[in-house]
Design a protein around this motif. Structure first.
Motif, PDB file in Angstrom:
ATOM      1  N   SER A  81     -13.478  20.044  -8.940  1.00 38.35           N
ATOM      2  CA  SER A  81     -14.743  19.141  -8.996  1.00 38.35           C
ATOM      3  C   SER A  81     -15.644  19.829  -9.736  1.00 38.35           C
ATOM      4  CB  SER A  81     -15.089  18.938  -7.360  1.00 38.35           C
ATOM      5  OG  SER A  81     -13.866  18.357  -6.709  1.00 38.35           O
ATOM      6  N   ALA A  82     -15.816  21.158  -9.698  1.00 38.62           N
ATOM      7  CA  ALA A  82     -17.218  21.632 -10.433  1.00 38.62           C
ATOM      8  C   ALA A  82     -16.780  21.690 -12.001  1.00 38.62           C
ATOM      9  CB  ALA A  82     -16.989  23.294  -9.719  1.00 38.62           C
ATOM     10  N   SER A 130     -13.262  13.273   2.573  1.00 42.80           N
ATOM     11  CA  SER A 130     -13.524  13.415   1.228  1.00 42.80           C
ATOM     12  C   SER A 130     -14.682  12.500   0.748  1.00 42.80           C
ATOM     13  CB  SER A 130     -12.183  13.070   0.597  1.00 42.80           C
ATOM     14  OG  SER A 130     -12.469  12.661  -0.651  1.00 42.80           O
ATOM     15  N   ARG A 183      -7.997   1.835   1.191  1.00 51.14           N
ATOM     16  CA  ARG A 183      -6.698   2.575   1.301  1.00 51.14           C
ATOM     17  C   ARG A 183      -5.952   2.773   2.858  1.00 51.14           C
ATOM     18  NH1 ARG A 183      -4.473   6.525  -1.884  1.00 51.14           N
ATOM     19  NH2 ARG A 183      -6.165   6.376  -3.693  1.00 51.14           N
ATOM     20  N   LYS A 222     -33.075   7.105 -16.596  1.00 45.93           N
ATOM     21  CA  LYS A 222     -33.520   6.001 -17.107  1.00 45.93           C
ATOM     22  C   LYS A 222     -33.685   6.005 -18.818  1.00 45.93           C
ATOM     23  CE  LYS A 222     -34.857   3.795 -13.474  1.00 45.93           C
ATOM     24  NZ  LYS A 222     -33.773   3.108 -12.866  1.00 45.93           N
ATOM     25  N   LEU A 234     -13.120  22.295  -3.724  1.00 40.81           N
ATOM     26  CA  LEU A 234     -13.005  20.827  -3.869  1.00 40.81           C
ATOM     27  C   LEU A 234     -12.250  20.653  -5.066  1.00 40.81           C
ATOM     28  CD1 LEU A 234     -13.611  18.343  -2.154  1.00 40.81           C
ATOM     29  CD2 LEU A 234     -15.704  18.140  -3.673  1.00 40.81           C
ATOM     30  N   ILE A 239     -16.313  19.296 -13.553  1.00 36.42           N
ATOM     31  CA  ILE A 239     -16.398  17.803 -14.160  1.00 36.42           C
ATOM     32  C   ILE A 239     -17.884  17.699 -14.673  1.00 36.42           C
ATOM     33  CG2 ILE A 239     -16.528  15.307 -13.645  1.00 36.42           C
ATOM     34  CD1 ILE A 239     -13.997  15.666 -11.977  1.00 36.42           C
ATOM     35  N   THR A 240     -18.300  17.144 -15.749  1.00 37.53           N
ATOM     36  CA  THR A 240     -19.492  16.916 -16.005  1.00 37.53           C
ATOM     37  C   THR A 240     -19.710  15.492 -16.115  1.00 37.53           C
ATOM     38  OG1 THR A 240     -19.550  18.973 -17.446  1.00 37.53           O
ATOM     39  CG2 THR A 240     -21.341  17.458 -17.938  1.00 37.53           C
ATOM     40  N   ALA A 241     -20.582  14.989 -15.448  1.00 39.70           N
ATOM     41  CA  ALA A 241     -20.828  13.558 -15.278  1.00 39.70           C
ATOM     42  C   ALA A 241     -22.254  13.180 -16.093  1.00 39.70           C
ATOM     43  CB  ALA A 241     -20.689  13.163 -13.993  1.00 39.70           C
ATOM     44  N   SER A 242     -22.206  11.748 -16.478  1.00 42.14           N
ATOM     45  CA  SER A 242     -23.555  11.274 -16.900  1.00 42.14           C
ATOM     46  C   SER A 242     -24.201  10.992 -15.466  1.00 42.14           C
ATOM     47  CB  SER A 242     -23.247  10.117 -17.896  1.00 42.14           C
ATOM     48  OG  SER A 242     -22.896   9.028 -16.739  1.00 42.14           O
ATOM     49  N   SER A 243     -25.453  10.803 -15.595  1.00 38.51           N
ATOM     50  CA  SER A 243     -26.344  10.322 -14.364  1.00 38.51           C
ATOM     51  C   SER A 243     -26.751   8.973 -14.388  1.00 38.51           C
ATOM     52  CB  SER A 243     -27.523  11.314 -14.283  1.00 38.51           C
ATOM     53  OG  SER A 243     -28.213  11.142 -12.927  1.00 38.51           O
ATOM     54  N   PRO A 244     -26.070   8.287 -13.218  1.00 35.45           N
ATOM     55  CA  PRO A 244     -26.440   6.594 -13.497  1.00 35.45           C
ATOM     56  C   PRO A 244     -27.794   6.426 -13.144  1.00 35.45           C
ATOM     57  CG  PRO A 244     -25.517   7.272 -11.432  1.00 35.45           C
ATOM     58  CD  PRO A 244     -25.414   8.630 -12.279  1.00 35.45           C
ATOM     59  N   ASP A 245     -28.653   7.465 -12.400  1.00 32.56           N
ATOM     60  CA  ASP A 245     -29.956   6.859 -12.215  1.00 32.56           C
ATOM     61  C   ASP A 245     -31.005   7.262 -13.408  1.00 32.56           C
ATOM     62  OD1 ASP A 245     -29.952   9.276  -9.711  1.00 32.56           O
ATOM     63  OD2 ASP A 245     -30.890   9.341 -11.784  1.00 32.56           O
ATOM     64  N   GLU A 255     -10.480  17.284  -7.661  1.00 28.57           N
ATOM     65  CA  GLU A 255     -10.438  15.650  -7.567  1.00 28.57           C
ATOM     66  C   GLU A 255      -9.023  15.449  -7.961  1.00 28.57           C
ATOM     67  OE1 GLU A 255     -12.899  13.891  -6.762  1.00 28.57           O
ATOM     68  OE2 GLU A 255     -14.115  15.547  -6.529  1.00 28.57           O
ATOM     69  N   THR A 275     -21.317  19.469  -7.121  1.00 28.28           N
ATOM     70  CA  THR A 275     -20.296  18.905  -8.221  1.00 28.28           C
ATOM     71  C   THR A 275     -20.922  17.725  -8.973  1.00 28.28           C
ATOM     72  OG1 THR A 275     -18.963  17.508  -7.142  1.00 28.28           O
ATOM     73  CG2 THR A 275     -18.608  20.062  -7.020  1.00 28.28           C
ATOM     74  N   ALA A 276     -20.248  17.461 -10.034  1.00 33.71           N
ATOM     75  CA  ALA A 276     -20.474  16.192 -10.783  1.00 33.71           C
ATOM     76  C   ALA A 276     -20.179  14.843  -9.874  1.00 33.71           C
ATOM     77  CB  ALA A 276     -19.546  16.076 -11.990  1.00 33.71           C
ATOM     78  N   VAL A 277     -19.326  15.096  -8.867  1.00 32.01           N
ATOM     79  CA  VAL A 277     -18.833  13.939  -8.302  1.00 32.01           C
ATOM     80  C   VAL A 277     -19.334  13.747  -6.926  1.00 32.01           C
ATOM     81  CG1 VAL A 277     -16.610  12.705  -7.832  1.00 32.01           C
ATOM     82  CG2 VAL A 277     -16.435  14.711  -9.346  1.00 32.01           C
ATOM     83  N   ARG A 320     -23.776   9.356  -7.016  1.00 33.08           N
ATOM     84  CA  ARG A 320     -25.037   9.922  -7.692  1.00 33.08           C
ATOM     85  C   ARG A 320     -26.315   9.188  -7.880  1.00 33.08           C
ATOM     86  NH1 ARG A 320     -24.463  14.393 -10.891  1.00 33.08           N
ATOM     87  NH2 ARG A 320     -25.335  13.626 -12.882  1.00 33.08           N
ATOM     88  N   ASP A 321     -26.070   7.753  -7.229  1.00 32.01           N
ATOM     89  CA  ASP A 321     -27.323   7.066  -7.493  1.00 32.01           C
ATOM     90  C   ASP A 321     -28.132   7.416  -6.752  1.00 32.01           C
ATOM     91  OD1 ASP A 321     -25.837   5.208  -9.155  1.00 32.01           O
ATOM     92  OD2 ASP A 321     -25.201   3.960  -7.472  1.00 32.01           O
ATOM     93  N   ALA A 326      -8.108   9.115  -7.275  1.00 33.46           N
ATOM     94  CA  ALA A 326      -7.714   8.568  -6.078  1.00 33.46           C
ATOM     95  C   ALA A 326      -8.689   9.340  -4.786  1.00 33.46           C
ATOM     96  CB  ALA A 326      -6.432   9.111  -5.771  1.00 33.46           C
ATOM     97  N   GLY A 327      -9.124  10.309  -5.267  1.00 34.56           N
ATOM     98  CA  GLY A 327     -10.062  10.756  -4.091  1.00 34.56           C
ATOM     99  C   GLY A 327     -10.194  12.465  -4.397  1.00 34.56           C
ATOM    100  N   SER A 328     -10.469  13.054  -3.289  1.00 29.72           N
ATOM    101  CA  SER A 328     -10.576  14.641  -3.515  1.00 29.72           C
ATOM    102  C   SER A 328     -10.010  15.334  -2.170  1.00 29.72           C
ATOM    103  CB  SER A 328     -12.147  14.958  -3.558  1.00 29.72           C
ATOM    104  OG  SER A 328     -12.751  14.814  -2.438  1.00 29.72           O
TER     105      SER A 328
END
Ligand SMILES: [Fe+2]
Ligand SMILES: [Fe+2]
Lengths: 332, 96
Positions: free
Chosen positions: B58-59, A99, A168, B69, B9, B61-67, B11, A2-4, A38-39, B25-27
């Protein structure tokens, strides 16, 4: 993935790019920045976190057993409600940590399978029995107390999801410790029999609590690397010393003694000297030969298996509902 | 033992009080949205930490990738004129 949740990043194994990623990782850790799922991170960092966080999560849920043992026999409704809330919190702590561990790309089922197969550990402290009601107090005061001493620095751990879970958890732990202290105080100030029961519980839980900080600094296998990665902030012996110094005046306030003839204030170092932990006992319990190792893992497996029909039924219901709403969508 | 069917899962986002936005808060795992909400209540709001909950697969969610370049966030870096501090105002001018 997943994205997370993290898993492997696209960059991993890229070869030539690896050095640049490692440098960026090291720089982030050195600058007290948090590493996020994701790092890019070194494989060994990921593996170390999974090992530690899984062990931590397992400890929370196995730790429910010794205390739950007394829920039906709590001496008052007030104490029963408190104990149920505490045990429920521990389940919650386990879930926060599972989690957080999942963000590293290791699934919940895999973690539980490894616990049940004995391939991942949980804290040895939970392999001791709770023989009397006073043990509930001793666990809250000493075991949760030691856990807090260990966990507060983890709120600044370099891995973001772990640090956030610890914040938490630490907020909730202080109630655990205080209810244990109050319980012991009530017994200590009660009848001579009750006082003796409180003292006996402290006598049995003191040394195992000191073992919770892990082996002495010289013999701690993962310490140096974990410190370099800023997962670990203080050494085992530093934290153990801090805990002893916190407990001595608290024991006085309880009117109870700590079972260590060598325990005395050392003006020069500004802390207490104390006796040597029996590390052979620690090793024996770690290897599976504690009083309750077998019982704890058997109970955990049984609970998991007994709950299988519930998980299956809920999944089947969800699948049926989803299919039903698809049909409706088509019909419309 | 039954065949392993791990629940998906989710979020969890909690609005801690009115006037604030929902915060991650978490998942947790749950078979469907309804149970995800109930589990989220038991897991993340045992002490009145929230007045509203969101659960999101969770599936989804589309995220940007921090690594990465590539200059995903770069367009923001070279536009200091988007900040009020970019502008020089004579001393003594008020309410600006
Ligand atoms: Fe806990
Ligand atoms: Fe606790």
């Amino acid at each position: 993935m997943t994205a997370v949740a993290g898993g492997t990043s696209a960059a991993e194994g890229a070869g030539s790019g690896e050095d640049a990623f490692l440098a960026a990782f090291d720089a982030a850790v050195a600058a007290e920045e948090r590493i996020e799922p994701r790092d890019w991170m070194p494989d060994a960092y990921r593996a170390t976190l999974v090992r530690q966080m899984a062990q931590h999560a397992h400890s929370e849920i196995i730790g429910m057993q010794p205390e739950a043992n007394w829920i039906t026999r709590a001496p008052s409704l007030r104490r029963k409600a408190i104990l149920m809330a505490k045990v429920q919190d521990e389940a919650g702590h386990g879930l926060y940590l599972y989690s957080a561990t999942e963000t590293l790309g290791t699934g919940r089922d895999e973690l539980l399978d490894k616990l049940h197969a004995g391939r991942q550990k949980y804290s040895s402290i939970f392999n001791y029995p709770t023989l009397t009601w006073a043990d509930v107090g001793a666990i809250g005061w000493l075991v949760d107390g030691a856990a807090i001493t260990n966990q507060v620095p983890l709120c600044r751990c370099s891995y973001g999801p772990y640090a956030r879970a610890m914040i938490r958890i630490c907020k909730e732990e202080s109630f655990h410790q205080r209810q244990g202290f109050e319980l012991l105080l009530a017994l200590s100030e009660g009848t001579p029999e009750q006082h003796a029961m409180a003292q006996d519980a402290v006598d049995r839980w003191w040394w195992p609590s000191l073992m919770m900080f892990g082996p002495p600094d010289g013999e701690s296998a993962h310490s140096a690397q974990s410190t370099a990665w800023k997962i670990k902030r203080f050494s085992n012996d530093e934290l153990r010393q801090r805990f002893v110094d916190i407990c001595v005046p608290q024991a006085e306030a309880l009117g109870l003694t700590l079972p260590d003839p060598d325990l005395r204030w050392n003006e020069e170092k500004g802390g207490h000297d104390f006796g040597t932990v029996d590390w052979s006992e620690f090793q024996a319990v770690l290897k599976g030969n504690g009083p309750c190792n077998e019982e704890r893992i058997t109970q955990r497996r049984r609970a998991h298996e007994d709950g299988a029909w519930v998980r299956d039924a809920a999944a089947a219901y969800a699948a049926k509902q989803a299919a039903g709403s698809d049909e409706k969508a088509v019909a419309a | 033992m039954s065949e392993q069917t791990e629940w998906p899962l989710w979020e969890v986002f909690v609005r801690s009080r009115r006037g604030l936005s929902h915060t991650h808060a978490g998942s947790l795992h749950a078979p469907d949205a309804e149970l995800a909400l109930r589990n989220a209540r038991d897991l993340y709001t045992r002490r009145g930490e929230g007045v509203s909950l969101w659960v999101v697969p969770s599936a989804a969610i589309t995220a940007s990738s921090p690594d990465e370049k590539d200059p995903f966030f770069a367009p923001a870096a070279d536009k200091p004129y988007r900040h009020p501090t970019f502008y020089e105002i004579p001393e003594g001018v008020k309410h600006l």
